[in-house]
Design an enzyme around this catalytic site. Sequence first.
Site, PDB file in Angstrom:
ATOM      1  CG  ASP A  59       0.749 122.106 -51.338  1.00 35.96           C
ATOM      2  OD1 ASP A  59       0.433 121.031 -50.824  1.00 35.96           O
ATOM      3  OD2 ASP A  59       1.252 123.056 -50.701  1.00 35.96           O
TER       4      ASP A  59
ATOM      5  CG  ASP B  67      -2.285 119.362 -47.273  1.00 36.34           C
ATOM      6  OD1 ASP B  67      -1.570 120.208 -46.705  1.00 36.34           O
ATOM      7  OD2 ASP B  67      -3.489 119.191 -46.993  1.00 36.34           O
TER       8      ASP B  67
ATOM      9  CD  GLU C 117       1.034 119.211 -43.570  1.00 33.52           C
ATOM     10  OE1 GLU C 117       0.888 120.250 -42.913  1.00 33.52           O
ATOM     11  OE2 GLU C 117       0.086 118.637 -44.133  1.00 33.52           O
TER      12      GLU C 117
ATOM     13  CG  HIS D 231       1.629 127.523 -45.570  1.00 38.79           C
ATOM     14  ND1 HIS D 231       2.521 126.471 -45.748  1.00 38.79           N
ATOM     15  CD2 HIS D 231       0.398 126.960 -45.568  1.00 38.79           C
ATOM     16  CE1 HIS D 231       1.846 125.344 -45.846  1.00 38.79           C
ATOM     17  NE2 HIS D 231       0.558 125.606 -45.744  1.00 38.79           N
ATOM     18  CG  ASP D 232       0.313 125.369 -42.110  1.00 38.12           C
ATOM     19  OD1 ASP D 232      -0.535 126.136 -42.609  1.00 38.12           O
ATOM     20  OD2 ASP D 232       0.501 124.212 -42.514  1.00 38.12           O
TER      21      ASP D 232
HETATM   22  C1  NOJ Z   1      -1.669 121.424 -44.090  1.00 42.46           C
HETATM   23  C2  NOJ Z   1      -1.485 122.730 -44.777  1.00 42.46           C
HETATM   24  O1  NOJ Z   1      -0.148 123.134 -44.652  1.00 42.46           O
HETATM   25  C3  NOJ Z   1      -2.450 123.698 -44.115  1.00 42.46           C
HETATM   26  O2  NOJ Z   1      -2.220 125.016 -44.531  1.00 42.46           O
HETATM   27  C4  NOJ Z   1      -3.849 123.243 -44.437  1.00 42.46           C
HETATM   28  O3  NOJ Z   1      -4.778 124.077 -43.772  1.00 42.46           O
HETATM   29  C5  NOJ Z   1      -4.077 121.800 -43.985  1.00 42.46           C
HETATM   30  N1  NOJ Z   1      -2.986 120.932 -44.340  1.00 42.46           N
HETATM   31  C6  NOJ Z   1      -5.321 121.250 -44.618  1.00 42.46           C
HETATM   32  O4  NOJ Z   1      -5.123 121.072 -45.991  1.00 42.46           O
END
Ligand code: NOJ
Length: 534
Positions: A101, A203, A266, A326-327
């Site tokens: 990541d 990210d 992302e 994971h979000d």
């Molecule tokens: C996206 C990530 O998937 C998330 O878990 C994170 O809190 C935010 N970006 C900030 O890095």
Amino acid sequence: MTNSDYLWWRDGVIYQIYPRSFMDSNGDGVGDLPGITSKLDYVADLGVDAIWLSPINVSPMYDFGYDIADYEDIDPIFGARADFDHLIAEAHQRGLKIMMDLVINHSSHLHAWFKESRSSRHNPKADWYIWKDKPADRKYPNNWASAFGGPAWEWDETRQQFYYHMFLKEQPDLNWRSPDLRRAVFGSIKFWLDRGVDGFRLDVVNGYFKDAQLRDNPPRFTLNPFTIETQRQQRIYDCDQPELFDVYREFRALLDSYSERGSVGEVMSDDPKRVASYVGKDKLHMAFNFGFMHQPWRPLAFQQAITAWDSAVASDAWPCYVLSNHDNPRHVTRHGEGPFADERAKVAAALLLTLRGTPFLYMGEEIAMRSPRLARNDLADPYDKQLWPFHKRRDSSRTPMQWDDSPNAGFTSGAPWLPVGSNNKIGIAAQQDDPNSVLNFYRALLKLRRESPGLRRGKFHPLIEKPVTAMLYLRETEEQTMLVALSFFGHDTLAPLPAGQWQRRLSTHPGGVISAGTLTLAPFEATILELNKV
Ligand code: NOJ
């Protein structure tokens, strides 16, 4: 296509591991790198091609690793650099690639760069972050909001200035307009490429640049009273700036100077066209389209999301698909759990693994892990805590992997950092030998996808214009035609079958009859057929 042009990131399947929750080797209740290495046989046997590791760099863990304090070292909670080198070597030996990541929109406030940057207005790193004087006529430099709630500006007493943070105040944003900062970040990317890392998940990849004039975002109308400030703004100035493309070009050139490296971004957006604009030659290899992920359990909704994404991605680019991460709560839970949860999980798996685009699996979805309800006291995530009780999205998807029915599901001998889901029946050990388990269905699907050029690279052709109960589509190359039939419905349903001799390759209901012109699908049946070429 031939096997010789098999590219792992395009033709393969990528498995996301959230390291804190995968396997704990030392009993401290948090997963670690030796734990992951000990489970590589399991991952390789599943039949995936690569692992994406959520962040493992040094971090004070305000955002559980998405706040990095040293880009070139591993956090001791996960192990040492030697453990990572060992993990890469063991993964490569099993034919698995490793993606890291890359969290380079922001760092931790405890990164040495930020400490120096905030020490004065005149130091070599003074412009490595986004600093702004207090305006005379308003409280903050502009109206930008933090994605985690509240204003995105934090006052710093030493510099007597605000700094900008798109997420927590402990996550100050890097200033990508500083050439020195940019050079330093690229140095760290190269550092990991040289250690054998095969690729990166980037990210917040559309956030690196903000409007140079820091203009206010215009308001956005919404009737939803529970939205946070960022959702009440049209985010045209705090992300998606044109300067991004120059960074992507440099990033892609660096990756292409090594052999077979890949990337996925992302993108903060549900708009397929916008997401697609970041993918292709001189840009990222792939980007997540979260529009697909957030569809309700209706075939038409998924089909529309797929066709929109398929047509948005340019011909020199490649799509990818994801249902859980994971979000967000896991998709089995989002789709309603209940008595048919496992059946729906199989249909969802058959969908994800037969689309034109690289599938990303989130650890545990192969056993249909649920997102358990967590009590307020169990929460660890700052975002979930801040928005409680309206927001319970993230911790519930990060609970430990359920390996078996021993205490703590075999994840740790200590006290797990988040509670283990209560449903032990769905653990890996219980599913291993059950031919009808979700786990074995995933394995069969992964094997079939790997063997089938049609499923890996074929065109996507929906067969029902407005599906109500079942979705049917072809995946076709010159050499192979596959048909995927998915019932989203709890009753028998009839689907039109195109002419030809169809052979059943994989099904949740292997005994079903194929008659000319019609396919009868049982409730929540997923069936994949191949056309016999004459
Ligand atoms: C996206 C990530 O998937 C998330 O878990 C994170 O809190 C935010 N970006 C900030 O890095």
